[in-house]
Design a protein around this motif. Structure first.
Motif, PDB file in Angstrom:
ATOM      1  N   ALA A  93      72.312  62.325  57.121  1.00  0.00           N
ATOM      2  CA  ALA A  93      70.810  61.907  56.037  1.00  0.00           C
ATOM      3  C   ALA A  93      70.609  60.310  56.114  1.00  0.00           C
ATOM      4  O   ALA A  93      69.221  60.058  56.407  1.00  0.00           O
ATOM      5  N   GLY A  94      71.114  59.696  56.702  1.00  0.00           N
ATOM      6  CA  GLY A  94      70.850  58.206  56.595  1.00  0.00           C
ATOM      7  C   GLY A  94      70.082  57.880  57.840  1.00  0.00           C
ATOM      8  O   GLY A  94      69.184  57.141  57.755  1.00  0.00           O
ATOM      9  N   LEU A  95      70.504  58.472  59.076  1.00  0.00           N
ATOM     10  CA  LEU A  95      69.653  58.899  60.355  1.00  0.00           C
ATOM     11  C   LEU A  95      68.274  58.686  59.844  1.00  0.00           C
ATOM     12  O   LEU A  95      68.009  58.367  60.682  1.00  0.00           O
ATOM     13  N   GLY A 128      68.678  65.379  57.738  1.00  0.00           N
ATOM     14  CA  GLY A 128      69.447  64.727  58.583  1.00  0.00           C
ATOM     15  C   GLY A 128      70.868  65.659  58.076  1.00  0.00           C
ATOM     16  O   GLY A 128      71.852  65.482  59.314  1.00  0.00           O
ATOM     17  N   SER A 129      70.985  65.248  56.846  1.00  0.00           N
ATOM     18  CA  SER A 129      72.255  66.204  56.536  1.00  0.00           C
ATOM     19  C   SER A 129      73.223  67.375  57.092  1.00  0.00           C
ATOM     20  O   SER A 129      74.004  67.908  57.127  1.00  0.00           O
ATOM     21  N   PHE A 130      72.254  68.158  56.724  1.00  0.00           N
ATOM     22  CA  PHE A 130      72.512  69.609  57.359  1.00  0.00           C
ATOM     23  C   PHE A 130      73.048  70.247  58.890  1.00  0.00           C
ATOM     24  O   PHE A 130      73.517  70.506  59.259  1.00  0.00           O
ATOM     25  N   ALA A 183      69.611  51.585  51.373  1.00  0.00           N
ATOM     26  CA  ALA A 183      71.503  52.026  51.822  1.00  0.00           C
ATOM     27  C   ALA A 183      71.938  51.311  51.007  1.00  0.00           C
ATOM     28  O   ALA A 183      72.921  51.673  50.483  1.00  0.00           O
ATOM     29  N   LEU A 184      71.877  50.265  50.223  1.00  0.00           N
ATOM     30  CA  LEU A 184      72.303  49.613  49.331  1.00  0.00           C
ATOM     31  C   LEU A 184      72.957  50.655  47.990  1.00  0.00           C
ATOM     32  O   LEU A 184      73.629  50.262  47.141  1.00  0.00           O
ATOM     33  N   GLY A 185      71.982  51.807  47.479  1.00  0.00           N
ATOM     34  CA  GLY A 185      72.256  52.276  46.958  1.00  0.00           C
ATOM     35  C   GLY A 185      71.052  51.647  44.962  1.00  0.00           C
ATOM     36  O   GLY A 185      71.565  50.482  45.290  1.00  0.00           O
ATOM     37  N   THR A 252      71.108  61.614  48.769  1.00  0.00           N
ATOM     38  CA  THR A 252      71.351  60.593  49.395  1.00  0.00           C
ATOM     39  C   THR A 252      69.410  59.749  49.662  1.00  0.00           C
ATOM     40  O   THR A 252      69.539  58.706  49.868  1.00  0.00           O
ATOM     41  N   ALA A 253      69.555  61.237  49.640  1.00  0.00           N
ATOM     42  CA  ALA A 253      67.343  60.833  49.816  1.00  0.00           C
ATOM     43  C   ALA A 253      67.024  60.100  49.152  1.00  0.00           C
ATOM     44  O   ALA A 253      66.394  58.453  48.897  1.00  0.00           O
ATOM     45  N   PHE A 254      66.981  60.252  47.696  1.00  0.00           N
ATOM     46  CA  PHE A 254      66.408  59.486  46.093  1.00  0.00           C
ATOM     47  C   PHE A 254      67.518  57.566  45.697  1.00  0.00           C
ATOM     48  O   PHE A 254      66.367  57.173  45.448  1.00  0.00           O
ATOM     49  N   VAL A 255      68.786  58.026  45.980  1.00  0.00           N
ATOM     50  CA  VAL A 255      69.330  56.715  45.598  1.00  0.00           C
ATOM     51  C   VAL A 255      70.454  56.146  46.603  1.00  0.00           C
ATOM     52  O   VAL A 255      70.835  54.906  46.719  1.00  0.00           O
TER      53      VAL A 255
END
Length: 334
Positions: A93-95, A128-130, A183-185, A252-255
């Motif tokens: 998801a991050g990628l 991405g996560s999928f 990325a820090l959240g 992951t997308a939102f936070v």
């Protein structure tokens, strides 16, 4: 009785979370504001309704999403160490988000413009996560050793992180700053409209997980047993992938990538409630996850008036020792 106690605990922690902050707002005043009392101090009402309530709602949604997705992956791989962060799903998801934030110069301008909205970020994060979880599962069909599957997941995650590093190297300072803060959240800065969309996706994922409860129970006892029970293994596994990617990806997308929660909460739930049926486990994990994220959000404010600590650091720093302590305390679980 247990369900009522869990709901009451969620309510109490939810109100405590909203009342905690630089400006202390009494518990009963928070309840009155949430019930629509117009006579409360306007400053308190503004703080609660515009800042603390949205953040608390997001914390609960993240806790539910990550906890349930972690439970699904631990059952799918029949491994207590499986979760979105360990298996690299969060990295996938991050990628996706990194390609959008850091690789805008190599993407068509029209596509960047289309995906730069909050919903666009959510969609590309879920994709991405999928895709990464699909790669891990494709390996799991050929490799029966679960430890090997975990190593493969970590390698895929490392590959995604390496790609992110390369994108970072060629990005501008402004792009790097934007991605680093993501990325820090962070649980804040989401509008009620976005929170509604977030809640809708989490609800769909939760209902999907509940619909898979029978298949999840059967998978725990092995593929042969599940087949003898009339479970369509391929359909069940693919459905678990979709639901997991949906929950982990949208969170992951939102936070940003949040560690520890998906790994720890299913273990904590089993230890506290001593249940094995997934219909109960899903409900209880969702509740414990919501409480845990609300408590971690409160801990981000220990820096005082000057700054808030990153939520990702808090979940790892305070969460990992709790899991170790619980595992050592429960010898039967080891």
């Amino acid at each position: 009785m247990i369900a009522l106690l869990l709901c009451f605990s969620i309510f109490v922690v939810f109100i405590l979370n909203i009342s905690t902050g630089t400006i202390r707002i009494p518990f009963d005043s928070v309840v009155a504001i949430l019930l629509g009392d117009e006579e409360m101090k306007s400053t308190w009402r503004y703080i609660v309704l515009n800042f603390r309530l949205p953040k608390a709602l997001v914390a609960m949604l993240v806790g539910v999403a990550l906890s349930v997705s972690g439970l699904l992956m631990q059952t799918l791989f029949r491994n207590p160490m499986a979760e979105s962060y360990v298996l690299g799903v969060s990295s996938g998801a991050g990628l996706g988000v990194a390609i959008l934030f850091l690789g805008s110069s190599i993407l068509p301008a029209s596509l960047v413009s289309l995906l730069s909205s909050t919903y666009g970020v959510a969609i590309i994060s879920i994709l991405g996560s999928f895709l990464l979880l699909l790669l891990v599962l494709s390996v799991s069909y050929k490799v029966k050793n679960t430890a090997t599957i975990l190593i493969v997941g970590i390698m895929f995650g490392s590959f995604a992180n390496a790609a992110i590093s390369i994108l970072t190297f060629f990005s501008s300072a402004e792009e790097i700053k934007r991605f680093t803060f993501w990325a820090l959240g962070s649980l804040g800065n989401l509008s009620y409209e976005v929170i509604s969309f977030f809640a809708f996706v989490v609800l769909i994922g939760l209902l999907g997980a509940l619909s898979l409860a029978r298949g999840l129970d059967a998978l725990l006892l092995g593929d042969n047993y599940a087949s003898s029970m009339g479970i369509n293994l391929k359909l069940t596994r693919n459905s678990i992938i979709v639901v997991t990617a949906l929950l982990a990806g949208v969170s992951t997308a939102f936070v940003g990538p949040i560690a520890f929660v998906g790994l720890a909460v299913p273990h904590i739930t089993r230890m506290l409630f001593r249940v094995n049926q997934h219909r109960s486990l899903i409900y209880y994990s969702a509740g414990i996850g919501a409480i845990l994220m609300l408590l971690c959000d409160m801990l981000t404010q220990i820096g005082g008036d000057h700054f808030l600590l990153p939520i990702n650091a808090i979940t790892s720093l305070f969460g990992a020792p709790i899991v170790i302590w619980l595992l050592l305390k429960s010898r039967a679980y080891l």
